[in-house]
Design a protein around this motif. Structure first.
Motif, PDB file in Angstrom:
ATOM      1  N   LYS A  51       0.908  -0.989  -0.065  1.00  0.00           N
ATOM      2  CA  LYS A  51       0.014  -0.229  -0.029  1.00  0.00           C
ATOM      3  C   LYS A  51       1.190   1.317  -0.101  1.00  0.00           C
ATOM      4  O   LYS A  51       0.527   1.973  -0.280  1.00  0.00           O
ATOM      5  N   HIS A  52       2.266   0.866   0.466  1.00  0.00           N
ATOM      6  CA  HIS A  52       3.086   1.885   0.237  1.00  0.00           C
ATOM      7  C   HIS A  52       3.440   2.806  -0.975  1.00  0.00           C
ATOM      8  O   HIS A  52       3.448   1.927  -2.234  1.00  0.00           O
ATOM      9  N   GLY A  65       1.111  -9.354  19.036  1.00  0.00           N
ATOM     10  CA  GLY A  65       1.493  -9.295  17.874  1.00  0.00           C
ATOM     11  C   GLY A  65       0.724  -9.285  16.347  1.00  0.00           C
ATOM     12  O   GLY A  65       0.699 -10.191  15.637  1.00  0.00           O
ATOM     13  N   ASP A  66      -0.470  -8.809  17.255  1.00  0.00           N
ATOM     14  CA  ASP A  66      -1.633  -9.614  15.719  1.00  0.00           C
ATOM     15  C   ASP A  66      -1.428  -7.789  15.280  1.00  0.00           C
ATOM     16  O   ASP A  66      -2.487  -7.915  13.906  1.00  0.00           O
ATOM     17  N   ILE A  67      -1.141  -7.134  15.327  1.00  0.00           N
ATOM     18  CA  ILE A  67      -1.077  -5.257  14.551  1.00  0.00           C
ATOM     19  C   ILE A  67       0.417  -5.312  13.886  1.00  0.00           C
ATOM     20  O   ILE A  67       1.489  -5.631  14.505  1.00  0.00           O
ATOM     21  N   LEU A  68       0.843  -4.904  12.837  1.00  0.00           N
ATOM     22  CA  LEU A  68       2.441  -4.404  12.227  1.00  0.00           C
ATOM     23  C   LEU A  68       2.134  -3.102  12.259  1.00  0.00           C
ATOM     24  O   LEU A  68       1.030  -2.661  10.991  1.00  0.00           O
ATOM     25  N   VAL A  69       2.769  -2.308  12.121  1.00  0.00           N
ATOM     26  CA  VAL A  69       3.161  -0.586  12.776  1.00  0.00           C
ATOM     27  C   VAL A  69       4.417  -0.222  11.190  1.00  0.00           C
ATOM     28  O   VAL A  69       4.950  -1.444  11.127  1.00  0.00           O
ATOM     29  N   SER A  70       3.701   0.482   9.653  1.00  0.00           N
ATOM     30  CA  SER A  70       4.872   0.778   9.107  1.00  0.00           C
ATOM     31  C   SER A  70       5.068   1.650   8.384  1.00  0.00           C
ATOM     32  O   SER A  70       4.343   3.199   9.024  1.00  0.00           O
ATOM     33  N   GLY A  71       6.219   2.570   8.113  1.00  0.00           N
ATOM     34  CA  GLY A  71       6.866   4.039   7.729  1.00  0.00           C
ATOM     35  C   GLY A  71       7.452   4.106   6.567  1.00  0.00           C
ATOM     36  O   GLY A  71       8.043   2.868   6.789  1.00  0.00           O
ATOM     37  N   SER A  72       7.012   5.152   5.702  1.00  0.00           N
ATOM     38  CA  SER A  72       7.775   5.126   4.020  1.00  0.00           C
ATOM     39  C   SER A  72       7.804   6.084   4.276  1.00  0.00           C
ATOM     40  O   SER A  72       8.184   7.542   4.401  1.00  0.00           O
ATOM     41  N   ASP A  73       8.942   6.499   3.003  1.00  0.00           N
ATOM     42  CA  ASP A  73       9.144   7.567   1.882  1.00  0.00           C
ATOM     43  C   ASP A  73       8.112   8.778   1.509  1.00  0.00           C
ATOM     44  O   ASP A  73       8.226   9.607   1.468  1.00  0.00           O
ATOM     45  N   LEU A  79      -1.247   1.113   9.635  1.00  0.00           N
ATOM     46  CA  LEU A  79      -1.539  -0.407  10.573  1.00  0.00           C
ATOM     47  C   LEU A  79      -2.241  -1.157   9.903  1.00  0.00           C
ATOM     48  O   LEU A  79      -2.992  -1.316  10.034  1.00  0.00           O
ATOM     49  N   TRP A  80      -1.235  -2.680   9.860  1.00  0.00           N
ATOM     50  CA  TRP A  80      -2.016  -3.977   9.149  1.00  0.00           C
ATOM     51  C   TRP A  80      -2.198  -5.085  10.219  1.00  0.00           C
ATOM     52  O   TRP A  80      -1.810  -5.413  10.979  1.00  0.00           O
ATOM     53  N   ASP A  81      -3.056  -5.656   9.876  1.00  0.00           N
ATOM     54  CA  ASP A  81      -3.705  -6.727  10.447  1.00  0.00           C
ATOM     55  C   ASP A  81      -3.108  -7.478   9.336  1.00  0.00           C
ATOM     56  O   ASP A  81      -3.214  -8.101   8.275  1.00  0.00           O
ATOM     57  N   TRP A  82      -1.874  -8.223   9.633  1.00  0.00           N
ATOM     58  CA  TRP A  82      -0.739  -8.842   8.887  1.00  0.00           C
ATOM     59  C   TRP A  82      -0.860 -10.066   8.467  1.00  0.00           C
ATOM     60  O   TRP A  82      -0.618 -10.342   6.990  1.00  0.00           O
ATOM     61  N   GLU A  83      -1.982 -11.109   9.222  1.00  0.00           N
ATOM     62  CA  GLU A  83      -2.663 -12.010   8.526  1.00  0.00           C
ATOM     63  C   GLU A  83      -3.518 -12.354   7.494  1.00  0.00           C
ATOM     64  O   GLU A  83      -3.120 -13.141   6.809  1.00  0.00           O
TER      65      GLU A  83
END
Length: 436
Positions: A51-52, A65-73, A79-83
């Motif tokens: 999505k980035h 461990g159920d949420i993954l957070v990411s940052g980008s250029d 915030l992801w539901d990575w499963e």
């Protein structure tokens, strides 16, 4: 009669039997299973989170461990539901430059996120930050009186202790109890320093990543060098004596053929016996890479590489056991799930890769992977060229235009950039890049 060596499958069968007869608790059984080398050799991409719209510079899990957070250029935080691969929240960070770190704060019911970016702002939703102290170089380097920081890590067994590192060869350990929260104290002395003996006095190396294990071991990743694991008793103390670079020669040079750098004259037998564990094989030259542990008891060490691959070593002994293609260019971030055998990785590409032990076949190492070594080049100049610096300044200036002087500032900026480019062209720009 020669005995057949025991395999991981044999060990797993024995562990199942021990659990059934009550000799092995369910928790220890689960930990042994999760730490199995067999699982590491079966890691494969489960899915890609896409999505980035720019390089993904940071990934981290929440405590559950159920949420993954990411940052980008692209300056967005997701915030992801990575499963399931579903985006649960996506928002503009408010930063005016690349987001380099984003973490969900513990004990906030996943309601608070802290971020930092290349604009120099740390988003705490407060009017101003509090400066506790400035990290000083251990010895006077003249043009670099302070340490430009790249990494910080908190000891999970003693949260009062935290380590910082950056543009010199030392990792500095601090005790937060020695500092007042309003920043009014002038006490800025670390409680301990860490550095491989052969790098003491080396003005060319720097540190890009730090991590603490659950046993308070300190993992340090060096730019244009290797990764080292320090036990707590390997510190140099609060006042180590500075050393001048002295080339390692003779038997010492033969003992450490991969080390480009110099160090202070030491008892090499003592270094072999008491020195930090080293992890070799990856390449950390072009970007600021993190380093991490993997496994329920931090049984493995993981790092990205400039070759676009992920490297996994056994923590004990430093054996390289797995190499995985994680990016077409560079892998910068690898985050371990807090409870299960899952890895998240990111780099120059715009996606995040989720790795789980789902492969049917056990992976093997590529041939000759340990024979490849980066050739030396001064990392500070490579990391921040005059062009990069001026382009960064111009980029900030364009985001805050002055209607009255916009054209004048733009023309002056172009002239200054041309001056830097002319200087760079006329200077000796030859370099020895590694063949990778």
């Amino acid at each position: 009669m020669r005995k057949r060596p025991r395999t991981s499958l044999d060990t797993a069968i024995v562990d199942v039997w021990r659990r059934e007869v009550g000799e092995l608790s369910s928790r220890n059984f689960a930990n042994r299973l999760a730490a199995s080398e067999d699982l590491v050799l079966r890691l494969d991409i489960l899915k890609k989170l896409e999505k980035h719209r720019g390089c993904v510079n940071t990934v981290s899990f929440n405590a559950e461990g159920d949420i993954l957070v990411s940052g980008s250029d692209d300056r967005r935080v997701i915030l992801w539901d990575w499963e399931s691969g579903r985006v649960t929240l996506s928002f503009d960070s408010g930063h005016n430059n690349n987001v380099f770190q984003a973490k969900i704060m513990p004990y906030t019911e996943d309601r608070s996120i802290v971020t930092c970016a290349a604009d120099g702002q740390f988003d705490l939703r407060t009017g101003a930050s509090t400066q506790l102290f400035t990290c000083q170089s251990l010895r006077d380097r003249g043009y670099v009186p302070i340490v430009n920081l790249n990494a910080i890590a908190v000891d999970p067994r003693n949260p009062n202790l935290f380590a910082v590192a950056g543009s010199d060869e030392y990792t500095q350990l601090y005790d937060i109890r020695k500092y007042k929260w309003d920043g009014s104290t002038d006490f800025g002395q670390p409680t301990d320093y860490f550095c491989p003996p052969h790098l003491i006095g080396d003005e060319e190396v720097g540190i890009t990543g730090l991590a603490f294990s659950d046993q308070s071991e300190l993992l340090v990743s060096y730019n244009y060098e290797f990764i080292y694991l320090f036990a707590r008793d390997m510190g140099l103390g609060p006042n180590p004596a500075p050393a001048s670079p002295v080339s390692i020669g003779g038997d010492a040079g033969a003992m450490q053929p991969d080390h480009h750098s110099s160090g202070s004259p030491l008892n090499m037998d003592a270094e072999v016996k008491f020195g930090p564990q080293v992890y070799r094989g990856h390449k950390n030259c072009d970007t600021v890479k993190g380093v991490n542990f993997f496994g329920p008891k931090c049984e493995y060490v993981v790092s990205g590489s400039d070759c676009g691959r992920i490297f996994i070593w056994k923590k004990k002994g430093g054996e390289l056991i797995r190499v995985m293609h994680g990016d077409k260019d560079v892998v910068n971030c690898i985050e371990s799930h807090p409870h299960t055998s899952v890895l998240a990785s990111s780099g120059i590409e715009k996606d995040i890769k989720i790795w789980t032990p789902k492969a049917l076949d056990r992976a093997t190492l590529p041939p000759n992977i340990q024979k490849v070594r980066p050739r030396w080049k001064g990392w500070k100049c490579h990391m921040l060229s005059p062009q990069d610096l001026m382009l960064q300044l111009f980029s900030l200036d364009r985001r805050r235009p002055s209607p009255e002087h916009g054209a004048e500032n733009s023309a002056a900026g172009r002239e200054l950039l041309d001056l830097f480019l002319t200087f760079d062209t006329n200077s000796d720009g030859s370099s020895d890049e590694a063949n990778w």
